[in-house]
Design a protein around this motif. Structure first.
Motif, PDB file in Angstrom:
ATOM      1  N   VAL A 110       0.846  -1.195   0.000  1.00 34.30           N
ATOM      2  CA  VAL A 110       0.000   0.000   0.000  1.00 34.30           C
ATOM      3  C   VAL A 110       0.877   1.239   0.000  1.00 34.30           C
ATOM      4  O   VAL A 110       1.732   1.402   0.872  1.00 34.30           O
ATOM      5  N   ASP A 111       0.647   2.124  -0.971  1.00 30.77           N
ATOM      6  CA  ASP A 111       1.426   3.356  -1.121  1.00 30.77           C
ATOM      7  C   ASP A 111       0.455   4.529  -1.176  1.00 30.77           C
ATOM      8  O   ASP A 111      -0.307   4.647  -2.140  1.00 30.77           O
ATOM      9  N   ILE A 112       0.469   5.370  -0.148  1.00 35.74           N
ATOM     10  CA  ILE A 112      -0.440   6.512  -0.087  1.00 35.74           C
ATOM     11  C   ILE A 112       0.283   7.762  -0.573  1.00 35.74           C
ATOM     12  O   ILE A 112       1.366   8.084  -0.089  1.00 35.74           O
ATOM     13  N   ARG A 113      -0.337   8.478  -1.509  1.00 38.31           N
ATOM     14  CA  ARG A 113       0.285   9.635  -2.132  1.00 38.31           C
ATOM     15  C   ARG A 113      -0.581  10.880  -1.946  1.00 38.31           C
ATOM     16  O   ARG A 113      -1.801  10.816  -2.087  1.00 38.31           O
ATOM     17  N   VAL A 114       0.056  11.999  -1.641  1.00 36.20           N
ATOM     18  CA  VAL A 114      -0.665  13.275  -1.578  1.00 36.20           C
ATOM     19  C   VAL A 114      -0.648  13.851  -2.980  1.00 36.20           C
ATOM     20  O   VAL A 114       0.328  14.473  -3.415  1.00 36.20           O
ATOM     21  N   ARG A 115      -1.738  13.623  -3.696  1.00 36.84           N
ATOM     22  CA  ARG A 115      -1.772  14.046  -5.092  1.00 36.84           C
ATOM     23  C   ARG A 115      -3.214  14.104  -5.578  1.00 36.84           C
ATOM     24  O   ARG A 115      -4.042  13.266  -5.216  1.00 36.84           O
ATOM     25  N   ASP A 116      -3.484  15.073  -6.417  1.00 38.19           N
ATOM     26  CA  ASP A 116      -4.803  15.241  -7.025  1.00 38.19           C
ATOM     27  C   ASP A 116      -4.992  14.154  -8.077  1.00 38.19           C
ATOM     28  O   ASP A 116      -4.150  13.979  -8.962  1.00 38.19           O
ATOM     29  N   TRP A 117      -6.102  13.431  -8.002  1.00 37.32           N
ATOM     30  CA  TRP A 117      -6.363  12.371  -8.980  1.00 37.32           C
ATOM     31  C   TRP A 117      -6.392  12.900 -10.408  1.00 37.32           C
ATOM     32  O   TRP A 117      -6.003  12.207 -11.349  1.00 37.32           O
ATOM     33  N   LEU A 118      -6.814  14.125 -10.578  1.00 37.81           N
ATOM     34  CA  LEU A 118      -6.923  14.674 -11.938  1.00 37.81           C
ATOM     35  C   LEU A 118      -5.563  14.874 -12.590  1.00 37.81           C
ATOM     36  O   LEU A 118      -5.471  15.050 -13.803  1.00 37.81           O
ATOM     37  N   VAL A 119      -4.500  14.856 -11.787  1.00 33.88           N
ATOM     38  CA  VAL A 119      -3.123  14.893 -12.303  1.00 33.88           C
ATOM     39  C   VAL A 119      -2.342  13.793 -11.582  1.00 33.88           C
ATOM     40  O   VAL A 119      -1.321  14.044 -10.947  1.00 33.88           O
ATOM     41  N   ASN A 120      -2.811  12.555 -11.702  1.00 34.76           N
ATOM     42  CA  ASN A 120      -2.317  11.452 -10.871  1.00 34.76           C
ATOM     43  C   ASN A 120      -0.936  10.944 -11.257  1.00 34.76           C
ATOM     44  O   ASN A 120      -0.264  10.301 -10.453  1.00 34.76           O
ATOM     45  N   GLY A 121      -0.471  11.167 -12.473  1.00 37.49           N
ATOM     46  CA  GLY A 121       0.867  10.758 -12.871  1.00 37.49           C
ATOM     47  C   GLY A 121       1.030   9.287 -13.194  1.00 37.49           C
ATOM     48  O   GLY A 121       2.152   8.825 -13.456  1.00 37.49           O
TER      49      GLY A 121
END
Length: 286
Positions: A110-121
């Motif tokens: 499990v890898d939790i990222r602080v990132r907007d899904w609309l620019v998920n990368g």
């Protein structure tokens, strides 16, 4: 589409969850979403896990699959599905507080990222399954939410969306006094109907494999939250300060609106199972 009179964006959503983090953890617990009462005899913990397990079942998860949890909150859904199905999960949240809490409870895969899904990368066709439990409501650009999910899914991949929905044809006082304030107070840029969600999903390339209206099986959540919040406000000075602060009162007082919205049919709770088309036999990559 219900749109509040005050525009919301990703920054407002992140600030909302960061500012009210102590309340969310106290009132909602690790799972920041509704519970699903299938038999009516479930405890609150069993009910929230029942919703997670329903999502996993609709996705048909298999060990070793790569998954995306869109709007993962504290990572509890990602952790449970990683444990129960043996999948790897990348979770996306706008809240640094939620990500910090999740980082203190690591689970392999499990890898939790602080990132907007609309620019998920994420790369194209890099995810086998994805889910969004009560996070699509916070998306400023809902068509892009669906388009990004379709882009990152492998052919044949599935997306399950659990969503707060406006009742079809809701108008008048239901909109003015329930739905618009719920959007404004909960930092929802908009709230769509079932038909609008299905239209956006199809426009992104998905087929609708299933839809379930569980509006009768989830509202107990709000009575439980109301009781927990009242108790916390009475005994905890920090919770009382946050709950009654000028900028947060609306979010707290949304609970009675939500209860009434379900009872009047102004709001529904839907579970969408969406499928990306599998590659056709003999197709050649471009």
């Amino acid at each position: 589409m219900i749109v509040p009179d005050i525009s919301q964006d990703a920054v407002a959503v992140a600030d909302h969850y960061d500012d009210l983090d102590p309340i969310y953890r106290r009132v909602w617990g690790d799972h920041v979403h509704h519970g699903l009462w299938v038999t009516g005899r479930e405890t609150p913990s069993e009910a929230v896990e029942a919703l997670v397990d329903t999502v996993g079942d609709r996705l048909g998860l298999m060990p070793g699959q790569e998954c995306a949890d869109i709007g993962c909150g504290y990572g509890s859904t990602a952790r449970r599905l990683a444990r129960t199905h043996g999948v790897h999960v990348a979770g996306f949240t706008l809240s640094t507080e939620q990500a910090r809490y999740a980082a203190e409870r690591p689970v392999p895969g499990v890898d939790i990222r602080v990132r907007d899904w609309l620019v998920n990368g994420l790369a194209d066709a890099s995810v086998d399954a994805a889910w969004a439990i009560e996070s699509s409501e916070h998306m400023v650009d809902k068509p892009r939410f669906f388009a990004e999910a379709h882009r990152v899914l492998t052919p044949g991949g599935r997306l399950v969306v659990c969503a707060w929905l406006a009742g079809t044809g809701a108008s008048g006082w239901k909109v003015r006094h329930l739905l618009e304030p719920i959007c404004r107070e909960g930092r929802l840029p908009s709230m769509g109907t079932r038909e609008e969600y299905e239209a956006m999903a199809k426009a992104a390339g998905f087929a609708v494999a299933g839809y379930e209206d569980v509006s009768r099986q989830v509202p107990r959540t709000w009575m439980i939250c109301a009781g927990r919040l009242l108790k916390a406000v009475l005994v905890d000075p920090e919770i009382r300060r946050l709950a009654l602060g000028a900028g947060n009162r609306g979010a707290i007082f949304s609970i009675p609106r939500l209860i009434l919205a379900y009872r009047t049919g102004a709001m529904h709770y839907g579970i969408f199972t969406l499928a990306k088309a599998a590659e056709t036999a003999g197709a050649h990559p471009r």
